[in-house]
Design a protein around this motif. Structure first.
Motif, PDB file in Angstrom:
ATOM      1  N   UNK A  76      75.028  57.618  -7.626  1.00 15.40           N
ATOM      2  CA  UNK A  76      74.357  58.193  -8.799  1.00 15.40           C
ATOM      3  C   UNK A  76      75.268  58.101 -10.014  1.00 15.40           C
ATOM      4  N   UNK A  77      74.668  57.783 -11.158  1.00 20.17           N
ATOM      5  CA  UNK A  77      75.354  57.747 -12.450  1.00 20.17           C
ATOM      6  C   UNK A  77      74.567  58.629 -13.400  1.00 20.17           C
ATOM      7  N   UNK A  78      75.254  59.387 -14.243  1.00 14.34           N
ATOM      8  CA  UNK A  78      74.564  60.356 -15.092  1.00 14.34           C
ATOM      9  C   UNK A  78      74.878  60.174 -16.568  1.00 14.34           C
ATOM     10  N   UNK A  79      73.826  60.288 -17.405  1.00 15.21           N
ATOM     11  CA  UNK A  79      73.958  60.359 -18.861  1.00 15.21           C
ATOM     12  C   UNK A  79      73.146  61.550 -19.343  1.00 15.21           C
ATOM     13  N   UNK A  80      73.607  62.228 -20.398  1.00 11.56           N
ATOM     14  CA  UNK A  80      72.857  63.345 -20.968  1.00 11.56           C
ATOM     15  C   UNK A  80      72.160  62.880 -22.242  1.00 11.56           C
ATOM     16  N   UNK A  81      71.052  63.547 -22.620  1.00 13.91           N
ATOM     17  CA  UNK A  81      70.179  62.995 -23.659  1.00 13.91           C
ATOM     18  C   UNK A  81      69.904  63.950 -24.815  1.00 13.91           C
ATOM     19  N   UNK A 164      80.185  60.267 -13.909  1.00 17.28           N
ATOM     20  CA  UNK A 164      79.730  60.514 -15.270  1.00 17.28           C
ATOM     21  C   UNK A 164      80.828  60.197 -16.261  1.00 17.28           C
ATOM     22  N   UNK A 165      80.433  59.792 -17.451  1.00 11.81           N
ATOM     23  CA  UNK A 165      81.370  59.451 -18.532  1.00 11.81           C
ATOM     24  C   UNK A 165      80.992  60.228 -19.776  1.00 11.81           C
ATOM     25  N   UNK A 166      82.025  60.686 -20.496  1.00  9.40           N
ATOM     26  CA  UNK A 166      81.810  61.284 -21.819  1.00  9.40           C
ATOM     27  C   UNK A 166      82.608  60.468 -22.834  1.00  9.40           C
ATOM     28  N   UNK A 167      81.921  59.948 -23.847  1.00 12.50           N
ATOM     29  CA  UNK A 167      82.611  59.312 -24.972  1.00 12.50           C
ATOM     30  C   UNK A 167      83.347  60.402 -25.730  1.00 12.50           C
ATOM     31  N   UNK A 168      84.643  60.202 -25.988  1.00 13.57           N
ATOM     32  CA  UNK A 168      85.500  61.305 -26.422  1.00 13.57           C
ATOM     33  C   UNK A 168      86.309  60.888 -27.642  1.00 13.57           C
ATOM     34  N   UNK A 169      85.992  61.445 -28.818  1.00 10.46           N
ATOM     35  CA  UNK A 169      86.673  61.020 -30.038  1.00 10.46           C
ATOM     36  C   UNK A 169      88.124  61.502 -30.150  1.00 10.46           C
ATOM     37  N   UNK A 170      88.536  62.614 -29.508  1.00  7.02           N
ATOM     38  CA  UNK A 170      89.970  62.928 -29.556  1.00  7.02           C
ATOM     39  C   UNK A 170      90.839  61.884 -28.857  1.00  7.02           C
TER      40      UNK A 170
END
Length: 398
Positions: A76-81, A164-170
């Motif tokens: 399973x791979x997850x993205x939030x919307x 799961x992945x979160x794109x992270x600007x820091x």
């Protein structure tokens, strides 16, 4: 031919689609639990690709299922919307068109990257071993969150592992990070209402000063972390709001305190809850004040599986460069991906999306938040790499 060997070229060719999808979503954000149009739009793109789509999972959630021609695990791979109640202050062609609502956390980028992953797997399903289950989750930003409802609706049934992945600007563009074990904290919110007895500022002996009781409570709870929590178990208790009184010569009858509790393990988390309630009870009794105490339980800590965290470094090294795949520090921000990890092994990862040249210099939830969109390609490659790394190991163990 292995899927990993063709993923880079295939996904790179779809990068313009990722940008187009992300910008559409950025212009048309919807708040948590209200993602009806967003969900429909995502489902339409998936169905255009030929993917099997289940709609209305745990609310406005979606599951895209890609079944391979070869036997293998269910990954399973997850993205939030969902988006946030923030006015977009960016000056760009893809700024939000919805007043007071914007994608200020990168969920539009998560969704766009996952759409590319869906297309990749569907197009290459004859090479795919097992099943890839892509979760498009609503309501990450607002408790109780969307993850728990999707799980109740069967999202993890039969799943072997989840990523799961979160794109992270820091984190600068070109880097990726995670850590084994506790990675992100829990976050619970409390409200304390204190009722005393108001009166004239010159006649304090006939009153019960709610401000004095509240101030004593603020000071007292500072000792919970310093004297009750194991110093090797990080935790934070914050009182962020103290409201009381109306003028200079009236002793306040009421005051209200609001705050949060954050911890990285459940034992510490609920011990703090107990100690906090005890402080409220004893302090108010000491001053003769009445009180109401409300604790809103938020998300549990994100605790990464040790084995899957090690896999991240093996997979991310070739994608980002060995020195760019780093061990992250634990962070006192909450994420409802924790619910998935409470059920299945897996890992939550950060992909660097910060870049001053791209205007990606603002923190998450800032009205000028933006990402270096190239990070979406990194995100897609990392998700595929993790999934196929697990599948290879799983088949090898059979």
């Amino acid at each position: 031919m292995r899927l990993e060997s063709i993923a880079e070229k295939w996904l790179s060719e779809r990068y313009p689609d990722m940008v187009r999808w992300r910008r559409h979503l950025h212009q048309h954000p919807e708040l948590s639990f209200r993602e009806k149009d967003t969900s429909h739009w995502i489902a339409s793109r998936l169905e255009e690709m030929g993917c099997e789509v289940r709609r209305n999972v745990g609310g406005h959630g979606l599951i895209a299922t890609i079944k391979g021609a070869l036997p293998g695990p269910v990954v399973a791979l997850r993205a939030d919307i969902d988006a946030l109640p923030i006015q977009d202050e960016k000056e760009c062609e893809y700024a939000s068109k919805v007043p007071g609502v914007m994608h200020a956390c990168g969920h539009d980028g998560h969704t766009a990257a996952m759409l590319a992953v869906a297309g990749f797997y569907h197009h290459n399903r004859e090479l795919l071993a097992g099943e890839r289950r892509l979760l498009f989750q609503p309501a990450e930003e607002v408790t109780p969150g969307g993850a728990i409802e999707m799980i109740k609706d069967g999202a993890l049934d039969g799943v072997d592992v989840i990523y799961g992945v979160h794109l992270w600007t820091p984190l600068p563009y070109g880097k990726a990070a995670t850590r084994p074990g506790p990675f992100m904290s829990s976050a619970d919110e409390f409200v304390i209402e204190i009722e005393g007895k108001g009166g004239h500022g010159g006649l304090p002996h006939g009153t019960i000063d709610a401000i004095v009781a509240g101030s004593a409570l603020v000071q007292g709870v500072q000792s919970i972390v310093s004297r009750n929590v194991n110093p090797l178990h990080p935790a934070v208790v914050t009182i962020g709001s103290f409201q009381a009184g109306t003028t200079n010569n009236v002793i306040a009858e009421r005051c209200q305190l609001k705050g949060t509790v954050r911890a990285f393990d459940e034992g510490t988390r609920f011990m703090i809850h107990d100690r906090l309630e005890a402080f409220v009870t004893h302090t108010c009794e000491m001053y003769g004040a009445k009180y109401e105490y409300h604790m809103r339980i938020g998300y549990p800590p994100v605790v990464n599986d040790e084995t899957e965290a090690r896999r991240f470094f093996n997979v991310a090294g070739p994608i980002f460069g060995a020195e760019q795949a780093v061990e992250a520090e634990a962070i006192t921000v909450a994420e409802d991906f924790s619910y998935y990890l409470n059920q299945k092994p897996g890992v939550f990862m950060f992909v660097g999306a910060g870049n001053p040249e791209a205007g990606a210099i603002y923190s998450h939830h800032h009205p000028k938040f933006d990402i270096d969109e190239r990070a979406m390609l990194h995100s897609a490659r990392l998700l595929v790499g993790m999934a196929e790394g697990y599948a290879s190991d799983s088949i090898g163990r059979q």
